[in-house]
Design a protein around this motif. Structure first.
Motif, short mmCIF file in Angstrom:
data_model
loop_
_atom_site.label_atom_id
_atom_site.label_comp_id
_atom_site.label_asym_id
_atom_site.label_seq_id
_atom_site.Cartn_x
_atom_site.Cartn_y
_atom_site.Cartn_z
N ASP A 3 0.82 -1.22 0.00
CA ASP A 3 0.00 0.00 0.00
C ASP A 3 0.85 1.27 0.00
O ASP A 3 0.55 2.23 -0.71
CB ASP A 3 -0.95 0.01 1.20
N ALA A 4 1.92 1.25 0.79
CA ALA A 4 2.79 2.43 0.84
C ALA A 4 3.45 2.67 -0.51
O ALA A 4 3.55 3.82 -0.97
CB ALA A 4 3.86 2.24 1.91
N ARG A 7 0.85 4.05 -2.93
CA ARG A 7 0.57 5.47 -2.64
C ARG A 7 1.72 6.36 -3.12
O ARG A 7 1.49 7.44 -3.67
CB ARG A 7 0.33 5.67 -1.15
N ARG A 8 2.95 5.90 -2.91
CA ARG A 8 4.11 6.69 -3.35
C ARG A 8 4.11 6.81 -4.87
O ARG A 8 4.38 7.87 -5.42
CB ARG A 8 5.39 6.03 -2.86
N HIS A 10 1.56 6.67 -6.91
CA HIS A 10 0.47 7.57 -7.33
C HIS A 10 0.84 9.02 -7.06
O HIS A 10 0.65 9.89 -7.92
CB HIS A 10 -0.82 7.20 -6.60
N GLY A 11 1.37 9.29 -5.88
CA GLY A 11 1.77 10.65 -5.53
C GLY A 11 2.85 11.19 -6.45
O GLY A 11 2.83 12.37 -6.85
N CYS A 54 8.57 2.49 -7.76
CA CYS A 54 7.65 2.26 -6.65
C CYS A 54 6.61 1.20 -7.00
O CYS A 54 6.29 0.34 -6.18
CB CYS A 54 6.95 3.56 -6.25
#
Length: 75
Positions: A3-4, A7-8, A10-11, A54
């Motif tokens: 998940d981390a 999220r990274r 996507h960000g 990522c």
């Protein structure tokens, strides 16, 4: 970890898109503009590369978690 990493990724892709969009909104010319556009393009590519890394980490983490689950079931 999965998940981390997702999220990274996507960000980071969002940041790359924002840099590209910001440069399209600026209205100036000359050598400074050319340098700014080149730098922004380089930054966007670096961010995209980081997002790809990522995403690869996320895929590897997901696969590892699945393998651990299978091993746990066997025990």
């Amino acid at each position: 970890v999965f998940d981390a990493a997702i999220r990274r990724a996507h960000g980071t892709r969002t940041a790359a898109a924002a840099v590209t969009e910001l440069m399209s909104l600026l209205d100036f010319g000359g050598d400074a503009a050319a340098a700014a556009h080149a730098a922004a393009g380089h930054t966007a590519l670096a961010l995209d590369d980081h997002a790809d890394a990522c995403a690869a980490v996320a895929r590897a983490a997901e696969q590892s978690a699945e393998e651990v689950a299978v091993i746990k079931q066997r025990l």
